[in-house]
Design an enzyme around this catalytic site. Structure first.
Site, PDB file in Angstrom:
ATOM      1  N   ASP A 299       0.969  -1.370  -0.024  1.00  0.00           N
ATOM      2  CA  ASP A 299      -0.232   0.017   0.040  1.00  0.00           C
ATOM      3  C   ASP A 299       0.745   1.241  -0.015  1.00  0.00           C
ATOM      4  OD1 ASP A 299      -2.522   1.691   0.191  1.00  0.00           O
ATOM      5  OD2 ASP A 299      -1.984   1.738   2.386  1.00  0.00           O
ATOM      6  N   THR A 301       0.155   4.821   0.709  1.00  0.00           N
ATOM      7  CA  THR A 301      -0.176   5.747   2.054  1.00  0.00           C
ATOM      8  C   THR A 301       0.274   5.062   3.187  1.00  0.00           C
ATOM      9  OG1 THR A 301      -1.445   7.201   0.605  1.00  0.00           O
ATOM     10  CG2 THR A 301      -1.381   7.664   2.997  1.00  0.00           C
ATOM     11  N   ASP A 534      -1.866  -0.462   5.905  1.00  0.00           N
ATOM     12  CA  ASP A 534      -1.863   0.056   7.450  1.00  0.00           C
ATOM     13  C   ASP A 534      -3.081   0.527   7.731  1.00  0.00           C
ATOM     14  OD1 ASP A 534      -1.982   2.313   5.705  1.00  0.00           O
ATOM     15  OD2 ASP A 534      -1.195   3.795   7.302  1.00  0.00           O
TER      16      ASP A 534
END
Length: 813
Positions: A299, A301, A534
């Site tokens: 991922d 960001t 996250d």
């Protein structure tokens, strides 16, 4: 949010519930108890076998031959110490990374550990929060909960007042609060996972392979053991004491007493090493699993970039209100969001003076729609979201946003809409007002980490919910080759999706269910996939990936489903996890080669001696005794297996993990063991051919057989230790030198029953041993390395030097 009437429990009510045992006392996920560790390391099948053999030897009165009994203590103590160290490390890290629910009580709202929650507590929820106990909804504002991890239902469920929520689910949008109705072992998720959530080695591919090897050994032990017992007790005719000693001398080396121990030590040491880097391994097989990974889906960001953003620019669009009015809107939107994400926090940091408008409606951000909004009555209805989703992509504003995104910026559109944001048809017609450019800093250690993966032939796919152009720009900055693709153009067919994934490196506007589909498509091609993330939108993919890796600062839901949590949020820790996995797998393969070689030559020697005994009985002549007493096979293992195996099990190893562990071990160990056993038996026969079978002849014959065995065994160690580095070469040299010393010192000769004084026999033993070593060497050159290439004699330079340089965080609790 609906008005709240619940004020939470008082201190007295909490104390009463604790006294009544109504607390969330779910067992620790991380480790088994200290008593379980002690029992598991002491009460083992191998320890039981060795204890019986030790008792039998002591009954003969020969204490020196019972020296192998120390293995029982060593196996137990070393295993316990290593696992208790790992337990301490895991429990410390688990506390640091534990999800802390927001609990409302009479004295206020604060974060508590899950174990501190009691029955009837009121727990507040926001996006990304995990539901820690079962309960009933008291308050809600567009509260949507994903229960897919429990029920398998993919779509989020909208929760209303008095609806139930189940532990193990997580919030994808909105906010709310619920009252705990079931805690501890009564909660739904606890009932499902209590028996399977403990951290064990049970699901390890490596452990499964070793269990198969042990089964193979068991099949060899039974016939060989019965045969040697019969022949030594009933055909050798040398007295019960010598018969017992020779029988035990044959049985002891058949038992691979250190193989399971070394595996446990290697895993435990890996846990401790990774713990020093603030890496929480929630499932031990994840260490070896990540070593087998060949695709990493990351991922963007919060993983490749830092979670925190800042406003880089505010671009007012044509026919929009003045800039001060826009700032008032942005400040209000940020101030009125009870659970702001990273983008809203950045806006709130930039614009801190809201005008104090009254919220009349709100809509939380959802990954599926890519926008959130707030209505302020006469002050208008406002939304913040993705320009390429809310606008026609051919419009001038969308092109402006794409141009900004191509520089790696995250671009949000502030728009005015004609419908209240909670309307069923919202957002309705969108009037572009402003573009907000958010700057994301790429983590400083990411580029070096990606270079490491490239060198290791691990492909990296960047998957993000951001604009594809922006994602592609970040990928380009990081030096990744390949094009970026808008996930709205991805095919739904698994085969077509897998082909598309092969052709692109970066993907933008990826929805949560698409992340999961992408992971599954990659797996359908035989890839071992790691997913790093996250956010709550990464949870489904983290759960389905072979290895899920979550950031410590990520959402509680992402941390809960991941096998590995990087508590210091450093993507650069991943190569070290890969390195530990390779260390464990590669080194245990070396150790298994040594132990299985010993078992094979012991079984073969026992079979040959047994066949000789049966033949001798049929012919009415005296049969051969087994050549070695227990003390002799014990010292034979000291420097060819025991000490070298311990050192090799903890040594650096950068060989990429490959499948076929059991096959490779058998292909290496069986020929080596056969050579060692045959050469030893041949030397033993030769010694009796020239001797008269007196006690001195017997000792000299045993000594010569032991010399042959040790020459071949040391050479097997020399082969297993390859590719060489200076310390590996020194290890082999010191092992050989130790045996030279043992055979040269009069005291050790006497204590260990050695007599190398017969020059002819000793010379013959050395020659036969060297011939056996030559065969072992020839076999090694004909075999391929674990990675499928040619065998390497020397190390070309460890990959460890190319690992990203990161600071090791020291956290005290």
């Amino acid at each position: 949010m609906t008005p709240s009437l619940a004020t939470g429990l008082t201190d007295a009510e909490v104390a009463q519930r604790i006294a009544d045992g109504e607390v969330n006392d779910v067992p620790s996920r991380a480790t088994r108890s200290a008593s379980d560790i002690v029992r598991a390391n002491v009460c083992t099948r191998i320890n039981a076998i060795l204890a019986v053999l030790f008792t039998i030897v002591i009954a003969t009165g020969s204490l020196i031959n019972g020296l192998f009994g120390l293995l029982i203590i060593v196996n137990s103590v070393v295993g316990m110490v290593q696992e208790l160290r790992a337990k301490k490390t895991l429990e410390r890290l688990a506390i640091i990374g534990q999800t802390k629910p927001l609990v409302r009580r009479a004295k206020g709202t604060r974060e508590l550990l899950p174990s501190e929650v009691v029955l009837d507590d009121i727990i507040e929820l926001g996006p990304g929060d995990q539901v820690v106990v079962d309960g009933v909804v008291l308050e809600q504002s567009d509260l949507e909960i994903d229960e897919s991890l429990l029920s398998g239902e993919a779509d989020p469920v909208m929760k209303r007042i008095d609806d139930t929520v189940m532990s193990g689910s997580f919030v994808v949008a909105g906010a709310g609060a619920y009252r705990a109705t079931k805690v501890g072992r009564d909660a739904y998720a606890a009932r499902l996972t209590e028996e399977t959530s403990k951290l064990t080695l049970a699901r390890s591919d490596l452990r499964a392979g070793i269990n198969r090897i042990l089964q193979f050994i068991t099949y060899l032990l039974i016939p060989a053991g019965l045969l040697i017992i019969y022949t030594q007790m009933f055909t050798a005719h040398v007295g019960w004491q010598q018969s017992v000693l020779r029988t035990v001398g044959a049985l002891v080396p058949m038992v691979p007493e250190g193989l399971v121990l070394m595996t446990s030590i290697a895993f435990a040491a890996g846990v401790v090493r990774l713990g020093r880097r603030q890496c929480l391994v929630q499932e031990l097989p994840a260490i070896e699993g990540l070593a087998r990974v060949n695709v990493v889906c990351a991922d963007k960001t919060g993983t490749l970039t830092e979670s925190r953003m800042q406003v880089a620019a505010l671009q007012r669009l044509d026919s929009a209100p003045d800039k001060e009015a826009i700032i008032d809107v942005l400040a209000s939107v940020a101030a009125d969001d009870p659970r702001p994400n990273a983008s809203i926090r950045a806006i709130g940091d930039a614009y801190r003076n809201p005008p104090g408008w009254t919220v009349t409606a709100s809509a939380p951000f959802k990954s599926a729609t890519k926008w959130s909004g707030v209505s302020y009555g006469e002050h208008g209805n406002w939304i913040l979201g993705a320009p390429d989703v809310l606008l026609d992509q051919s419009s001038a504003v969308a092109k402006q946003a794409e141009a900004a995104g191509s520089q790696g910026l995250r671009v949000l559109l502030l728009g005015s809409v004609d419908l209240p944001v909670d309307h069923l048809n919202a957002p309705g017609h969108v009037v572009p007002v402003a573009l907000i450019m958010l700057e994301q800093r790429v983590r400083p250690d990411v580029r070096e980490t990606l270079e490491y993966f490239a060198e290791q032939h691990v492909s990296v796919k960047i998957i993000s919910g951001d604009n594809a152009v922006s994602v592609g720009a970040v990928a380009s900055k990081l030096g990744l080759d390949g094009e970026a693709l808008d996930a709205r153009n991805l095919p739904t067919d698994v085969e077509e999706l897998a082909k598309t994934l092969d052709n692109y490196t970066a993907f933008g506007r990826v929805r949560p269910e698409q992340k999961r589909a992408m992971v599954r498509a990659l797996q359908s091609r035989g890839n071992v996939v790691a997913m790093t993330g996250d956010g709550v939108n990464d949870v489904l993919a983290l759960k389905d990936a072979d290895i899920g890796v979550a950031m410590g600062a990520g959402s509680p839901a992402s941390r809960a489903v991941a096998q590995i949590v990087l508590l210091d949020n450093k993507f650069a820790t991943l190569p070290y996890v890969v390195g530990e996995g390779r260390r464990v797998i590669g080194n245990i393969e070396r150790v298994a080669n040594l132990f299985l070689t010993k078992t094979v030559y012991s079984v073969l020697l026992a079979l040959l001696i047994g066949v000789n005994g049966l033949t001798a009985k049929a012919l009415g002549i005296r049969s051969l005794m087994f050549p070695f007493e227990p003390i002799q096979v014990t010292i034979a293992a000291w420097f060819t297996i025991g000490i070298p195996a311990f050192i090799l099990s903890l040594a650096p190893n950068d060989e990429r993990a490959q499948s076929g562990f059991v096959r490779r071990v058998i292909v290496v160990a069986v020929p080596n063991g056969a050579v060692a056993g045959s050469a030893t038996f041949g030397c033993y026969l030769l010694a009796f051919w020239v001797g008269e079978a007196t006690p001195i002849d017997q000792m000299q014959a045993s000594t010569s057989a032991l010399i042959t065995l040790l020459v071949v065994a040391v050479w097997v160690l020399a082969v297993v230790a390859r590719p060489y580095s200076w310390w590996r070469l020194a290890l082999v040299a010191l092992s050989g030198a130790a045996y030279v010393a043992i055979f040269s010192i009069p005291w050790t000769q006497h204590e260990f029953g050695l007599d190398p004084s017969n020059v002819e026999l000793t010379a013959a033993a050395l020659v036969i041993g060297l011939l056996g070593a030559g065969i072992v060497e020839a076999v090694w050159w004909t075999q391929s390395s674990p990675s499928g290439g040619r065998p390497r004699l020397w190390r070309s330079g460890p990959n460890r030097k190319r690992l990203p340089k990161i600071e090791i965080a020291r956290t005290r609790t």
